[in-house]
Every structure is written in C-alpha cells, then in structure tokens.
Design an enzyme around this catalytic site. Structure first.
Site, PDB file in Angstrom:
ATOM      1  N   ASN A  30       1.018  -1.093   0.221  1.00 36.98           N
ATOM      2  CA  ASN A  30      -0.042   0.048  -0.115  1.00 36.98           C
ATOM      3  C   ASN A  30       0.832   1.301   0.125  1.00 36.98           C
ATOM      4  OD1 ASN A  30      -1.614   2.147   1.183  1.00 36.98           O
ATOM      5  ND2 ASN A  30      -3.091   0.991   1.516  1.00 36.98           N
ATOM      6  N   HIS A  47      -4.398  11.610   0.576  1.00 33.13           N
ATOM      7  CA  HIS A  47      -3.156  11.185   0.147  1.00 33.13           C
ATOM      8  C   HIS A  47      -3.225  10.970  -1.425  1.00 33.13           C
ATOM      9  CE1 HIS A  47      -5.047   7.441   1.279  1.00 33.13           C
ATOM     10  NE2 HIS A  47      -4.806   7.610   2.720  1.00 33.13           N
ATOM     11  N   ARG A  66      -9.341   8.291  -1.085  1.00 36.67           N
ATOM     12  CA  ARG A  66     -10.266   8.477   0.047  1.00 36.67           C
ATOM     13  C   ARG A  66     -11.027   9.713  -0.571  1.00 36.67           C
ATOM     14  NH1 ARG A  66      -9.018   6.431   5.330  1.00 36.67           N
ATOM     15  NH2 ARG A  66     -10.611   7.595   5.936  1.00 36.67           N
ATOM     16  N   GLY A 117      -2.033  -2.711   9.692  1.00 33.83           N
ATOM     17  CA  GLY A 117      -1.092  -2.545  10.854  1.00 33.83           C
ATOM     18  C   GLY A 117       0.066  -3.416  10.913  1.00 33.83           C
ATOM     19  N   ASP A 143      -0.318   4.572   0.121  1.00 34.98           N
ATOM     20  CA  ASP A 143      -1.057   5.830   0.295  1.00 34.98           C
ATOM     21  C   ASP A 143       0.155   6.717   0.922  1.00 34.98           C
ATOM     22  OD1 ASP A 143      -3.271   4.587  -0.558  1.00 34.98           O
ATOM     23  OD2 ASP A 143      -3.845   4.257   1.500  1.00 34.98           O
ATOM     24  N   GLY A 202       1.139  -1.338   4.416  1.00 32.91           N
ATOM     25  CA  GLY A 202       1.561  -0.050   3.834  1.00 32.91           C
ATOM     26  C   GLY A 202       2.408   0.555   4.855  1.00 32.91           C
ATOM     27  N   THR A 220     -18.069  -1.794  11.802  1.00 32.68           N
ATOM     28  CA  THR A 220     -18.503  -2.725  12.701  1.00 32.68           C
ATOM     29  C   THR A 220     -17.756  -2.217  14.136  1.00 32.68           C
ATOM     30  OG1 THR A 220     -17.025  -4.370  12.350  1.00 32.68           O
ATOM     31  CG2 THR A 220     -18.813  -4.664  11.294  1.00 32.68           C
ATOM     32  N   ARG A 262       3.838  18.855   1.553  1.00 35.49           N
ATOM     33  CA  ARG A 262       4.577  19.826   1.192  1.00 35.49           C
ATOM     34  C   ARG A 262       3.904  20.666  -0.053  1.00 35.49           C
ATOM     35  NH1 ARG A 262       9.782  21.069   3.324  1.00 35.49           N
ATOM     36  NH2 ARG A 262       9.967  22.625   1.793  1.00 35.49           N
TER      37      ARG A 262
HETATM   38  N1  PXP Z   1      -5.905  -3.231   3.817  1.00 35.67           N
HETATM   39  C1  PXP Z   1      -6.746  -2.457   4.032  1.00 35.67           C
HETATM   40  C2  PXP Z   1      -8.374  -2.686   3.623  1.00 35.67           C
HETATM   41  C3  PXP Z   1      -6.560  -0.786   4.291  1.00 35.67           C
HETATM   42  O1  PXP Z   1      -7.415   0.060   4.233  1.00 35.67           O
HETATM   43  C4  PXP Z   1      -5.358  -0.760   4.626  1.00 35.67           C
HETATM   44  C5  PXP Z   1      -4.774   0.644   4.961  1.00 35.67           C
HETATM   45  O2  PXP Z   1      -5.593   1.658   5.642  1.00 35.67           O
HETATM   46  C6  PXP Z   1      -4.413  -1.643   4.554  1.00 35.67           C
HETATM   47  C7  PXP Z   1      -4.573  -2.843   4.181  1.00 35.67           C
HETATM   48  C8  PXP Z   1      -3.047  -1.435   4.926  1.00 35.67           C
HETATM   49  O3  PXP Z   1      -2.820  -1.126   6.384  1.00 35.67           O
HETATM   50  P1  PXP Z   1      -1.423  -0.385   6.868  1.00 35.67           P
HETATM   51  O4  PXP Z   1      -1.102   0.915   6.123  1.00 35.67           O
HETATM   52  O5  PXP Z   1      -1.726  -0.089   8.361  1.00 35.67           O
HETATM   53  O6  PXP Z   1      -0.377  -1.546   6.577  1.00 35.67           O
END
Ligand code: PXP
Length: 247
Positions: free
Chosen positions: A11, A54, A49, A195, A13, A216, A104, A22
């Site tokens: 990810n 981002h 989003r 996470g 983002d 990510g 949820t 910036r």
């Molecule tokens: N999976 C989903 C559906 C997400 O929305 C996100 C990011 O918010 C991630 C995975 C990756 O999470 P992270 O950036 O905490 O690794």
C-alpha cells in the site's frame, strides 16, 4: 510447493501523504510502485479517499497506466468511487469503511448491515471485471454477508491483533485463524491486512488460508531508515519464512 505463494500487496498511500505535506510533486507513488515491483511485491494497493488526503485521481490513472503490478483500488461504498473504479478498471477493488457509521464495532466494513447499499456496488464492480473484496472483521456474520453479496474475496482486518499484546493478542489471532478457515470453507478467497509490521506479520502469514497480505504504513515508515526496496524484501522474507517457503 503444495500451495500457492502468499502474495504481498504494498500500500503506497503514505508516499502520497509525504508528497502532499509540502504540496510538492515528490515523492512519487508511481515511482514507489515501480520500486515495489523490482523488490518482489505482487501487487500495489492505493486508497482514493473521498477527501483525497493522500492518493489523488491522477495517481490512480498513472498506476493503472504505468505500473506493471496489478492495482488493488481501495474505495468507500459510494456512487462517486464506484463510477471512478468502473472507469479506471483496476485489477481489484476493495470496499472499505470511511465513516463511523459504516464500521462494525472493531473497525471493518459492516457488510451485514449495509448489504442493500453494497449489493449494486459489488455487482457493478464485478461486471467491470474487477475482483471485488470487502474489508471486514474476522466474524462469521460478516463472512456470510460477503458470500450473500457475491463478493469473491474478503480481507480480514488485522488492526486489533496488531494493536494488542499478550492474551488479548493471542485471542484476536485465534479469532483471525478461525475466520480464515471459515471463510475459505465458504468459498471465499482470504486476504488480511492493516497495521502489519516485521514484528506482527509472521503469525498472520503462517495461516494457510491467506492468499494475500496488504501492508503499507509500516513499510513506508521503515523505508525512511532502510530504503523501500530492502523493507519490502525483508517483509517478503519474513512472509516466506512463516509459510515455510524457501526464498
Ligand atoms: N488493507 C486495507 C483494506 C486498508 O484499508 C489498509 C490501509 O488502511 C491496509 C490494508 C494497509 O494498512 P497499513 O497501512 O496499516 O499497513
């Protein structure tokens, strides 16, 4: 190898978060996607989003056009995002909650409660050729709702597992394990994410039903210290080790 190798979706983002802080045109999410491909990632995930905090529309267009890896487009269950996804035709679309009332209690999409809203969206995305997934809690009612909606894939939310320790973490891991098995038995392709870090990825990667992990924030943070390519390679190594797959 008797099973398929666990895929890693990166990810990107938060490459855009740093860029937008910036108002500059760097660092580039597309450059990160190309680097991720070279480092052994299997896919790129990006969340457009509603507030564009981002990733922006132009990033999605560039990723679809120029990245060699399949794009997993994370989106809210809205008409605007459905239209954008149907036009962009990414490889995959993952429907995620953006508002409190779509969650949820723990944080995934409440697919069971929102099924009337989700049904036409899942259908439209599927008709556009996107592999549709729903980002849900490891919960049987949510898994059954995904099946009823015709979503072929679900991504289980690992946020609570990553945020807890000790007995609470062990209990959450057990819940994720049970849901992965139950979802696979219902015919769903099982993914996981949110996470995950070097410290937390291995017990999740070891769950045999998972086909893909999406990671990510930790990787982009670690990239500051060790570089994005080495951070992805280390995550890949840890995943393979947990699965018993030779590098
Ligand atoms: N999976 C989903 C559906 C997400 O929305 C996100 C990011 O918010 C991630 C995975 C990756 O999470 P992270 O950036 O905490 O690794």
């Amino acid at each position: 190898m008797s099973h398929q190798r666990l895929r890693l979706g990166v990810n990107i983002d938060h490459v855009a978060t740093v860029r937008n802080a910036r108002g500059a045109d760097y660092p580039s999410p597309l450059r990160a996607a190309k680097l991720a491909a070279a480092a052994g990632a299997d896919g790129i995930t990006a969340h457009l989003r509603e507030d564009r905090r981002h990733i922006r529309d132009a990033d999605i267009a560039a990723l679809v056009r120029e990245s060699a890896l399949p794009l997993n487009f994370e989106m809210a269950a809205t008409a605007e995002m459905t239209k954008l996804a149907v036009e962009a035709r990414p490889h995959a679309a993952c429907i995620v909650p953006e508002k409190r009332e779509e969650l949820t209690t723990e944080g995934g999409l409440d697919a069971a409660r929102l099924s009337d809203r989700l049904k036409p969206i899942v259908q439209a995305l599927g008709a556009a050729g996107c592999r549709v997934s729903l980002f849900i809690e490891p919960d049987l009612a949510q898994l059954k709702a995904a099946v009823a909606l015709g979503a072929p894939v679900v991504e289980l939310h690992t946020g609570r597992y990553c945020e807890t320790e000790g007995a609470a973490q062990a209990a959450e891991l057990a819940r994720i394990r049970e849901a992965a098995a139950a979802g696979a038995a219902l015919g769903l392709e099982m993914h996981a994410g949110h996470g995950l870090s070097f410290a937390t990825v291995q017990p999740i990667a070891a769950i045999p039903e998972f086909a893909e992990l999406n990671i990510g924030h930790f990787l982009i943070g670690e990239a500051i210290f060790m570089g994005l390519g080495p951070a992805i390679q280390e995550m890949r190594r840890l995943m393979d080790e947990a699965r018993g797959d030779a590098a």
